[in-house]
Scaffold this motif. Structure first.
Motif, PDB file in Angstrom:
ATOM      1  N   GLY A 142       2.370   7.344  21.519  1.00  0.00           N
ATOM      2  CA  GLY A 142       2.131   8.496  20.542  1.00  0.00           C
ATOM      3  C   GLY A 142       1.082   8.719  19.775  1.00  0.00           C
ATOM      4  N   ILE A 143       0.035   7.795  19.917  1.00  0.00           N
ATOM      5  CA  ILE A 143      -1.163   7.946  19.413  1.00  0.00           C
ATOM      6  C   ILE A 143      -2.307   8.546  20.237  1.00  0.00           C
ATOM      7  CG2 ILE A 143      -3.116   6.609  18.272  1.00  0.00           C
ATOM      8  CD1 ILE A 143      -0.981   6.819  16.262  1.00  0.00           C
ATOM      9  N   LYS A 144      -3.007   9.553  19.828  1.00  0.00           N
ATOM     10  CA  LYS A 144      -4.043  10.189  20.563  1.00  0.00           C
ATOM     11  C   LYS A 144      -5.396   9.332  20.412  1.00  0.00           C
ATOM     12  CE  LYS A 144      -3.441  14.009  18.467  1.00  0.00           C
ATOM     13  NZ  LYS A 144      -4.074  15.318  17.607  1.00  0.00           N
ATOM     14  N   THR A 145      -5.860   8.913  21.566  1.00  0.00           N
ATOM     15  CA  THR A 145      -7.003   8.103  21.598  1.00  0.00           C
ATOM     16  C   THR A 145      -7.912   8.942  22.071  1.00  0.00           C
ATOM     17  OG1 THR A 145      -6.661   7.087  23.880  1.00  0.00           O
ATOM     18  CG2 THR A 145      -5.781   5.894  21.826  1.00  0.00           C
ATOM     19  N   PHE A 181       0.809  -1.044   0.034  1.00  0.00           N
ATOM     20  CA  PHE A 181       0.184   0.074  -0.220  1.00  0.00           C
ATOM     21  C   PHE A 181       0.879   1.248   0.034  1.00  0.00           C
ATOM     22  CE2 PHE A 181      -2.386  -3.308   2.016  1.00  0.00           C
ATOM     23  CZ  PHE A 181      -3.588  -3.532   1.169  1.00  0.00           C
ATOM     24  N   LYS A 182       2.293   1.271  -0.026  1.00  0.00           N
ATOM     25  CA  LYS A 182       3.066   2.141   0.055  1.00  0.00           C
ATOM     26  C   LYS A 182       2.771   3.068   1.159  1.00  0.00           C
ATOM     27  CE  LYS A 182       4.632   0.626  -4.177  1.00  0.00           C
ATOM     28  NZ  LYS A 182       3.795  -0.559  -3.930  1.00  0.00           N
ATOM     29  N   LYS A 183       2.456   2.515   2.463  1.00  0.00           N
ATOM     30  CA  LYS A 183       2.142   3.621   3.277  1.00  0.00           C
ATOM     31  C   LYS A 183       2.705   2.823   4.670  1.00  0.00           C
ATOM     32  CE  LYS A 183      -0.746   5.944   1.164  1.00  0.00           C
ATOM     33  NZ  LYS A 183      -0.414   7.181   0.595  1.00  0.00           N
ATOM     34  N   GLU A 184       3.108   3.873   5.439  1.00  0.00           N
ATOM     35  CA  GLU A 184       3.535   3.624   7.071  1.00  0.00           C
ATOM     36  C   GLU A 184       2.356   3.400   7.724  1.00  0.00           C
ATOM     37  OE1 GLU A 184       7.046   4.731  10.125  1.00  0.00           O
ATOM     38  OE2 GLU A 184       6.786   5.409   7.980  1.00  0.00           O
ATOM     39  N   ALA A 185       1.892   2.212   8.222  1.00  0.00           N
ATOM     40  CA  ALA A 185       0.818   2.059   9.087  1.00  0.00           C
ATOM     41  C   ALA A 185       0.818   2.922  10.305  1.00  0.00           C
ATOM     42  CB  ALA A 185       0.734   0.566   9.291  1.00  0.00           C
ATOM     43  N   MET A 186      -0.458   3.075  10.591  1.00  0.00           N
ATOM     44  CA  MET A 186      -0.700   3.937  11.845  1.00  0.00           C
ATOM     45  C   MET A 186      -0.684   2.762  12.996  1.00  0.00           C
ATOM     46  SD  MET A 186      -3.398   6.621  12.958  1.00  0.00           S
ATOM     47  CE  MET A 186      -3.172   7.775  11.902  1.00  0.00           C
ATOM     48  N   VAL A 187      -0.122   3.047  14.045  1.00  0.00           N
ATOM     49  CA  VAL A 187      -0.162   1.660  14.951  1.00  0.00           C
ATOM     50  C   VAL A 187      -0.688   2.102  16.176  1.00  0.00           C
ATOM     51  CG1 VAL A 187       1.169  -0.363  16.383  1.00  0.00           C
ATOM     52  CG2 VAL A 187       1.653   0.333  13.954  1.00  0.00           C
ATOM     53  N   VAL A 188      -2.015   1.665  16.849  1.00  0.00           N
ATOM     54  CA  VAL A 188      -2.574   2.070  18.224  1.00  0.00           C
ATOM     55  C   VAL A 188      -1.305   1.796  18.947  1.00  0.00           C
ATOM     56  CG1 VAL A 188      -4.232   2.035  19.623  1.00  0.00           C
ATOM     57  CG2 VAL A 188      -4.768   1.650  17.161  1.00  0.00           C
ATOM     58  N   GLY A 189      -0.974   2.650  19.981  1.00  0.00           N
ATOM     59  CA  GLY A 189       0.099   2.462  20.992  1.00  0.00           C
ATOM     60  C   GLY A 189       0.908   3.906  21.201  1.00  0.00           C
ATOM     61  N   PRO A 212      -0.376   2.477  31.821  1.00  0.00           N
ATOM     62  CA  PRO A 212      -1.274   2.786  30.769  1.00  0.00           C
ATOM     63  C   PRO A 212      -0.680   1.993  29.609  1.00  0.00           C
ATOM     64  CG  PRO A 212      -1.038   4.752  31.769  1.00  0.00           C
ATOM     65  CD  PRO A 212      -0.058   3.890  32.427  1.00  0.00           C
ATOM     66  N   LYS A 213       0.574   1.751  29.507  1.00  0.00           N
ATOM     67  CA  LYS A 213       1.106   0.934  28.148  1.00  0.00           C
ATOM     68  C   LYS A 213       0.758  -0.402  28.189  1.00  0.00           C
ATOM     69  CE  LYS A 213       5.146   3.835  27.363  1.00  0.00           C
ATOM     70  NZ  LYS A 213       5.546   4.445  28.777  1.00  0.00           N
ATOM     71  N   GLN A 214       0.426  -0.821  29.284  1.00  0.00           N
ATOM     72  CA  GLN A 214       0.054  -2.281  29.814  1.00  0.00           C
ATOM     73  C   GLN A 214      -1.276  -2.616  28.876  1.00  0.00           C
ATOM     74  OE1 GLN A 214      -0.140  -3.759  33.798  1.00  0.00           O
ATOM     75  NE2 GLN A 214       2.039  -4.399  33.522  1.00  0.00           N
ATOM     76  N   VAL A 215      -2.114  -1.819  29.132  1.00  0.00           N
ATOM     77  CA  VAL A 215      -3.317  -2.235  28.611  1.00  0.00           C
ATOM     78  C   VAL A 215      -3.523  -2.718  26.997  1.00  0.00           C
ATOM     79  CG1 VAL A 215      -5.889  -1.651  28.736  1.00  0.00           C
ATOM     80  CG2 VAL A 215      -4.459  -0.536  30.045  1.00  0.00           C
ATOM     81  N   ILE A 239      -9.751   6.494  15.693  1.00  0.00           N
ATOM     82  CA  ILE A 239      -8.688   6.860  16.173  1.00  0.00           C
ATOM     83  C   ILE A 239      -7.798   7.259  14.962  1.00  0.00           C
ATOM     84  CG2 ILE A 239      -6.322   5.672  16.980  1.00  0.00           C
ATOM     85  CD1 ILE A 239      -8.260   3.970  18.911  1.00  0.00           C
ATOM     86  N   TYR A 240      -8.212   6.649  13.863  1.00  0.00           N
ATOM     87  CA  TYR A 240      -7.370   7.142  12.488  1.00  0.00           C
ATOM     88  C   TYR A 240      -7.915   8.618  12.266  1.00  0.00           C
ATOM     89  CZ  TYR A 240      -6.814   8.234   7.712  1.00  0.00           C
ATOM     90  OH  TYR A 240      -6.544   8.582   6.457  1.00  0.00           O
ATOM     91  N   GLU A 241      -9.201   8.960  12.513  1.00  0.00           N
ATOM     92  CA  GLU A 241      -9.730  10.382  12.186  1.00  0.00           C
ATOM     93  C   GLU A 241      -8.949  11.395  13.119  1.00  0.00           C
ATOM     94  OE1 GLU A 241     -11.274  11.310   9.831  1.00  0.00           O
ATOM     95  OE2 GLU A 241     -12.215   9.496   9.033  1.00  0.00           O
ATOM     96  N   ARG A 242      -8.837  10.902  14.506  1.00  0.00           N
ATOM     97  CA  ARG A 242      -8.211  11.842  15.513  1.00  0.00           C
ATOM     98  C   ARG A 242      -6.633  12.039  15.134  1.00  0.00           C
ATOM     99  NH1 ARG A 242     -11.608   9.462  20.664  1.00  0.00           N
ATOM    100  NH2 ARG A 242     -13.737  10.299  19.897  1.00  0.00           N
ATOM    101  N   ASN A 243      -5.988  11.254  14.528  1.00  0.00           N
ATOM    102  CA  ASN A 243      -4.675  11.384  14.228  1.00  0.00           C
ATOM    103  C   ASN A 243      -4.258  11.621  13.143  1.00  0.00           C
ATOM    104  OD1 ASN A 243      -3.390  10.353  17.140  1.00  0.00           O
ATOM    105  ND2 ASN A 243      -5.128   9.064  16.724  1.00  0.00           N
ATOM    106  N   LYS A 244      -4.955  11.346  12.075  1.00  0.00           N
ATOM    107  CA  LYS A 244      -4.450  11.756  10.475  1.00  0.00           C
ATOM    108  C   LYS A 244      -3.774  13.173  10.391  1.00  0.00           C
ATOM    109  CE  LYS A 244      -8.589  12.764   8.230  1.00  0.00           C
ATOM    110  NZ  LYS A 244      -9.656  12.328   7.242  1.00  0.00           N
ATOM    111  N   ALA A 245      -2.935  13.420   9.691  1.00  0.00           N
ATOM    112  CA  ALA A 245      -2.380  14.462   9.584  1.00  0.00           C
ATOM    113  C   ALA A 245      -2.917  15.684   8.979  1.00  0.00           C
ATOM    114  CB  ALA A 245      -0.778  14.237   8.678  1.00  0.00           C
TER     115      ALA A 245
END
Ligand SMILES: Nc1ncnc2c1ncn2[C@@H]1O[C@H](COP(=O)(O)OP(=O)(O)O)[C@@H](O)[C@H]1O
Ligand SMILES: CC(C)(COP(=O)(O)O)[C@@H](O)C(=O)NCCC(=O)O
Ligand SMILES: [K+]
Length: 257
Positions: A91-94, A81-89, A103-106, A251-257
């Motif tokens: 640095g991502i705003k939820t 897809f020639k894309k860097e995938a957004m990974v939930v973790g 919190p990282k353990q959940v 989450i994608y909508e909240r984080n897309k550039a």
């Protein structure tokens, strides 16, 4: 189009969104030995079968609770897809305030469910996800992730019974209709399924109490085996099989550039 992956320990659920509309979703086995190319070709086949075009995928988002698969999936996103995938973790705003000791353990799937359920139903909320494990998550009226409970899943519980007792067979997960059972198979089905309904209702009731006994606490179930339990549970209000994919889209909508 957005391509969203929810990687669980048993199944990968993937879905394609055009804006807010889910065009299609599929389920494939989680296989730690599959390569980026093999996953790429599986997705390619699913797309072809449904008349979709890989070139229309503008972004990829992944939520995973299986770390060894991340490399293959990220590499697949890059190669096909020639894309860097957004990974939930990190640095991502939820938008969810996580009240876990760490919190990282959940599990990412639990956070993604919380995002979707709070957006759709408001709080307070209990979310029950029937996957490999069964997770219960408590969400406050303000949308905070308060924590929860992890129980052995229905399928792995029944597997354990069959694997550890020489005279107990593998059984189909169907309700026998009563608990005074007159043969081995229905006795096991009763113990697994009615036992599990009891487990779910007890944990949910306690969780509602710990959430402050708010009269409007909603209980939403999701995951592969949700319907089996929800149909006879006293506490589950609604089954929503698309919770995780919806959460990924939000989450994608909240984080897309
Ligand atoms: N549509 C379905 N009908 C019945 N069982 C299912 C379905 N989808 C998944 N399962 C079973 O439910 C269990 C949990 O699956 P799933 O929710 O995909 O788990 P995970 O998120 O841990 O990968 C598995 O044992 C799977 O075989
Ligand atoms: C509890 C889980 C194994 C559930 O995963 P699943 O059944 O969906 O495969 C997963 O959310 C996980 O690995 N969580 C990390 C531990 C935690 O949430 O506290
Ligand atoms: K899951």
């Amino acid at each position: 189009m957005l391509l969203a992956f929810d990687v669980g320990n048993t199944n990968i659920v993937l879905g394609v969104y055009k804006g807010e509309t889910l065009l299609n979703s599929w389920r494939m086995a989680t296989d730690k030995s599959k390569t980026a190319d093999e996953y790429g070709m599986l997705v390619n086949q699913l797309f072809q079968y449904d008349g979709l075009d890989l070139n229309d995928v503008e972004d990829v988002i992944i939520s995973s609770v299986v770390p060894p698969l991340m490399y293959s999936l990220q590499h697949m996103a890059f190669k096909y897809f020639k894309k860097e995938a957004m990974v939930v973790g990190p640095g991502i705003k939820t938008g969810v305030n996580i009240k876990y000791d760490n919190p990282k353990q959940v599990g990412a799937d639990r956070i993604v469910n919380a995002v979707a359920a709070f957006e759709k139903y408001g709080g307070p909320l209990v979310i029950v996800d029937f996957g490999t494990a069964t997770t219960f998550c408590a969400i406050s009226d303000k949308g905070e992730y308060m924590g929860g409970t992890i129980s052995p899943g229905i399928k792995i519980s029944s597997e354990a019974l069959f694997q550890n007792a020489a005279k107990l067979p593998r059984v189909e997960l169907i309700k026998p209709g009563h608990v005074i059972c007159k043969n081995t198979v229905s006795s096991m089905q009763s113990g697994i399924i009615y036992g599990y309904i009891g487990l779910v209702d007890y944990i949910v009731k306690r969780m509602k109490q710990e959430l402050g006994n708010h009269p409007n606490t909603k209980v939403i179930a999701t995951g592969g085996l949700a319907n089996l339990i929800a149909s006879e549970s006293e506490t589950i209000d609604e089954v929503n099989g698309l919770l995780t994919l919806e959460g990924l889209r939000i989450i994608y909508e909240r984080n897309k550039a």
